[in-house]
Write an enzyme that holds these catalytic residues in place. Structure first.
Site, PDB file in Angstrom:
ATOM      1  N   GLY A 296       4.902  -1.063  -6.133  1.00 58.82           N
ATOM      2  CA  GLY A 296       5.792  -0.395  -7.089  1.00 58.82           C
ATOM      3  C   GLY A 296       6.930  -1.300  -7.461  1.00 58.82           C
TER       4      GLY A 296
ATOM      5  CD  GLU B  93       6.530  -3.061 -10.725  1.00 58.10           C
ATOM      6  OE1 GLU B  93       6.043  -3.816  -9.865  1.00 58.10           O
ATOM      7  OE2 GLU B  93       7.632  -3.272 -11.281  1.00 58.10           O
TER       8      GLU B  93
ATOM      9  CD  GLU C 149       4.252  -4.815  -6.457  1.00 64.34           C
ATOM     10  OE1 GLU C 149       3.764  -4.062  -5.599  1.00 64.34           O
ATOM     11  OE2 GLU C 149       5.460  -4.855  -6.727  1.00 64.34           O
TER      12      GLU C 149
ATOM     13  N   PRO D 197      20.045  10.318  -1.857  1.00 65.52           N
ATOM     14  CG  PRO D 197      22.100  11.412  -2.006  1.00 65.52           C
ATOM     15  CD  PRO D 197      20.692  11.612  -1.581  1.00 65.52           C
TER      16      PRO D 197
ATOM     17  CD  GLU E  88      -1.243 -11.705   3.172  1.00 61.90           C
ATOM     18  OE1 GLU E  88      -2.198 -10.898   3.202  1.00 61.90           O
ATOM     19  OE2 GLU E  88      -1.384 -12.940   3.213  1.00 61.90           O
TER      20      GLU E  88
END
Lengths: 229, 229
Positions: free
Chosen positions: B46, B62, B66, B83, B115
């Site tokens: 992500g 993403e 990746e 938060p 990886e």
DNA sequence: CGAGAAAGTGTGTTTTAGACACTAAGAGTC
DNA sequence: GACTCTTAGTGTCTAAAACACACTTTCTCG
């Protein structure tokens, strides 16, 4: 006071789709926008998430501020993040839906001074932003969820008659249900407690009141019980 | 190049919980973090949403960057916005889950040089951030969804045997199923097409291959058909 | 005291879920 | 080529759940 970041950040809002139920109609709570854009148009209650609060806290705060409603069944619905959904800047909205007992909030306090009103879901005004899409998503969710979780009770007052409940299901499922089968099935779940109270001042046989046994539901659910209407 | 806002904005990321299925195990795709915080730890693929792309586009990008995976069943899961979930700044993560045909991606390209690896869901390493919570949520969703929508097929190759399918269901539902009843039920849905192909080189009677009839499913669904196992 | 209006109640039929055990086919081994 | 091993494939009976269906009760009002 302004803030600087190395990379652009979207703004994040929380919006609430608040449903109520009233005799025969599913209702939706809307507020009238005070500021541009979409000034004067009806919109979902909501606003910007503050940095120190969680998303849940954010919706609850916004709802209380804009409508005075503060204790309700609230669940995250979906996050809307199309790049152009707000004309000002990139705004990502985390939408929640809520179910409230309408009669408990008949008078809605609007401390933000904006107008607040209930609309029948079947007859909504034009909404600001992509709020129509959000409402559709929420409706779909509620209609699906009512089948396999006893969330309908969140829309009814503490005490209700089986006819009230049936009317609610018929409205949400958009199909008539057989009275005998409905009662058989709903009572078989063992989730309703008959009260020693009956309707007053009705021009026909008075119906018995029931209440939802939430504790019992939690109990059953832990043992793998599955509510299904 | 930096950006200034009148009010603080949270950062927004998209994360993907990617499941695959392999003989008897549900697997999860993880990447190893290259940077602080949590450097070296495994995490969900992500990253930050870009200003011009939708959330869906963001996860897809993403994931491709990746892990090299680019065509899959992808659905929004939940938005996590506590938060303190990221030590750097306020980060709100819109999580998605995805189901992929594992054998189609056995070699995972890692163009980001990090990886990438598949882990059995039953035996995951410690994850960065609150990603364990996200995975749990995704697992719960998939296990619930498999009961009433035919998403299991997304995890299987194009051609599969009924035993493959049963193994998948047994793994996800965590209970053994009766072979005869399972086959009866699944074939009764009319969603599987038997092929004129059989297993090769197995030391026992060769099983027939089937494929999922997606077009048929869409058709039935429009007529209010309800898949249920 | 009759009319109107909604509450409340039971049975029989059909459909669906679940339990359950053997035969068929192919490969490998001696 | 007979035997063993392993998984594929198949049908029936029983129990439970879903569904269709109509009349009596109770109360108010005029």
């Amino acid at each position: 006071m302004s803030v600087t970041y190395k990379y652009p950040h979207p703004a994040v809002t929380v919006d609430a789709v608040v449903f109520g139920f009233d005799d025969a109609d599913l209702k939706l709570l809307l507020v009238q926008r005070l500021a541009q854009p979409f000034k004067g148009q009806w919109a979902l209650p909501g606003g910007f998430v503050q940095m120190h609060e969680s998303l849940d806290q954010g919706v609850r705060r916004e709802l209380a501020e804009e409508t005075g409603i503060d204790r309700l069944y609230l669940e995250q619905l979906y996050t809307f993040g199309e790049p152009e959904r707000d004309p000002r800047e990139r705004v990502i909205s985390v939408a929640y839906y809520a179910l409230v007992k309408l009669n408990a909030y008949h008078v809605v306090a609007a401390s933000d001074a904006s107008e607040v009103a209930w609309f029948a879901v079947a007859d909504l005004p034009k909404l600001a932003f992509d709020h129509e899409k959000i409402v559709e998503t929420a409706l779909r969710r509620v209609k699906a969820k009512i089948r396999y979780e006893p969330i309908g009770f969140e829309l009814l007052p503490e005490k209700f008659t089986l006819s009230d409940l049936q009317r609610l299901y018929e409205t949400l499922l958009e199909e008539p249900l057989d009275k005998r089968n409905f009662r058989k099935k709903i009572l078989a779940t063992d989730l309703l407690v008959p009260l020693d109270e009956y309707q007053q001042d009705v021009a026909h046989r008075a119906a018995q009141f029931y209440r939802f046994n939430r504790a019992r539901y939690e109990q059953l659910r832990e043992r793998g019980f599955n509510f299904e209407l």
